[in-house]
Scaffold this active site. Sequence first.
Site, PDB file in Angstrom:
ATOM      1  N   LYS A  81       7.844   6.391  -2.538  1.00 16.89           N
ATOM      2  CA  LYS A  81       7.684   5.735  -3.827  1.00 16.89           C
ATOM      3  C   LYS A  81       7.462   6.741  -4.961  1.00 16.89           C
ATOM      4  CE  LYS A  81       5.883   1.432  -1.866  1.00 16.89           C
ATOM      5  NZ  LYS A  81       4.771   0.471  -1.901  1.00 16.89           N
TER       6      LYS A  81
ATOM      7  N   TYR B 214      12.774  -6.570  -4.115  1.00 18.32           N
ATOM      8  CA  TYR B 214      11.482  -7.208  -3.898  1.00 18.32           C
ATOM      9  C   TYR B 214      11.497  -8.703  -4.226  1.00 18.32           C
ATOM     10  CZ  TYR B 214       9.384  -2.643  -3.091  1.00 18.32           C
ATOM     11  OH  TYR B 214       9.059  -1.415  -2.570  1.00 18.32           O
TER      12      TYR B 214
ATOM     13  N   PHE C 137       1.681  -9.983  -8.410  1.00 13.87           N
ATOM     14  CA  PHE C 137       1.880  -8.536  -8.543  1.00 13.87           C
ATOM     15  C   PHE C 137       3.346  -8.148  -8.720  1.00 13.87           C
ATOM     16  CE2 PHE C 137       1.795  -9.478  -3.960  1.00 13.87           C
ATOM     17  CZ  PHE C 137       3.004  -8.923  -3.553  1.00 13.87           C
TER      18      PHE C 137
ATOM     19  N   ARG D 175       5.625   1.572  10.791  1.00  7.81           N
ATOM     20  CA  ARG D 175       4.509   0.790  10.242  1.00  7.81           C
ATOM     21  C   ARG D 175       3.170   1.428  10.647  1.00  7.81           C
ATOM     22  NH1 ARG D 175       5.828  -2.386   6.264  1.00  7.81           N
ATOM     23  NH2 ARG D 175       3.964  -3.602   6.629  1.00  7.81           N
TER      24      ARG D 175
ATOM     25  N   THR E 294      -1.722  -1.144   3.995  1.00 10.26           N
ATOM     26  CA  THR E 294      -1.232  -1.151   2.618  1.00 10.26           C
ATOM     27  C   THR E 294      -2.250  -0.527   1.670  1.00 10.26           C
ATOM     28  OG1 THR E 294       0.027  -3.149   3.095  1.00 10.26           O
ATOM     29  CG2 THR E 294      -0.324  -2.629   0.780  1.00 10.26           C
TER      30      THR E 294
ATOM     31  N   ARG F 230      -0.326   6.686   4.272  1.00 10.52           N
ATOM     32  CA  ARG F 230      -1.015   6.097   3.119  1.00 10.52           C
ATOM     33  C   ARG F 230      -2.431   6.638   2.959  1.00 10.52           C
ATOM     34  NH1 ARG F 230       1.595   0.129   3.989  1.00 10.52           N
ATOM     35  NH2 ARG F 230       3.428   0.460   2.662  1.00 10.52           N
TER      36      ARG F 230
ATOM     37  N   ASN G  86       0.802   3.395  -3.097  1.00 10.06           N
ATOM     38  CA  ASN G  86       0.494   3.706  -1.700  1.00 10.06           C
ATOM     39  C   ASN G  86       1.538   4.585  -1.015  1.00 10.06           C
ATOM     40  OD1 ASN G  86       2.533   1.856  -1.250  1.00 10.06           O
ATOM     41  ND2 ASN G  86       1.181   0.280  -0.422  1.00 10.06           N
TER      42      ASN G  86
ATOM     43  N   HIS H  85       7.055   2.915   1.504  1.00 11.13           N
ATOM     44  CA  HIS H  85       7.437   1.562   1.894  1.00 11.13           C
ATOM     45  C   HIS H  85       8.142   1.657   3.234  1.00 11.13           C
ATOM     46  CE1 HIS H  85       9.500  -2.369   1.795  1.00 11.13           C
ATOM     47  NE2 HIS H  85      10.516  -1.692   2.302  1.00 11.13           N
TER      48      HIS H  85
ATOM     49  N   GLU I 178      17.349  -4.535   4.040  1.00 15.25           N
ATOM     50  CA  GLU I 178      16.966  -3.388   3.222  1.00 15.25           C
ATOM     51  C   GLU I 178      17.905  -2.195   3.349  1.00 15.25           C
ATOM     52  OE1 GLU I 178      12.164  -4.141   2.871  1.00 15.25           O
ATOM     53  OE2 GLU I 178      12.874  -2.567   4.223  1.00 15.25           O
TER      54      GLU I 178
END
Length: 139
Positions: free
Chosen positions: A10, A50, A58, A86, A92, A103, A113, A116, A127
């Site tokens: 990100k 998203y 958010f 994950r 998160t 993270r 964070n 993704h 995705e």
Amino acid sequence: MMEQTLAILKPDAVRKKFSGAILARYEKEGFRICALKTRLLSKAEAEGFYAVHRERPFFASLVDFMVSGPVILVVLQKENAILAHRQLMGATDPAKAEKETLRALYGESIEYNAVHGSDSAETARFEIPYFFSTVEIVG
């Protein structure tokens, strides 16, 4: 089962120059990098990506954040890649993420964070082709 997952480094991680460390960690953890590119997402791309969160409070701030700077898009491959990624990402909220997860190491808040990752095989099937054509992925 060998599978692929999408990872996004990100804007916060790219801005703080954590990209190299995160990519190296992927390789250290046994992921194969099958595709990689740096992009500045348009607002329409971020909203489409998203869209599942469109009704959440958010959504607007998430879109604004994701278009605030370059991202690095990565297709990772490994046995059980989705679950493995994950687990490597951590919770998160970086404050709740296990020590040494991406993270915990590189995130600063729930919104900022660092990374993704696809949360299921179904999500990965949406995705990955959202950002990569099949000829861009070395599988």
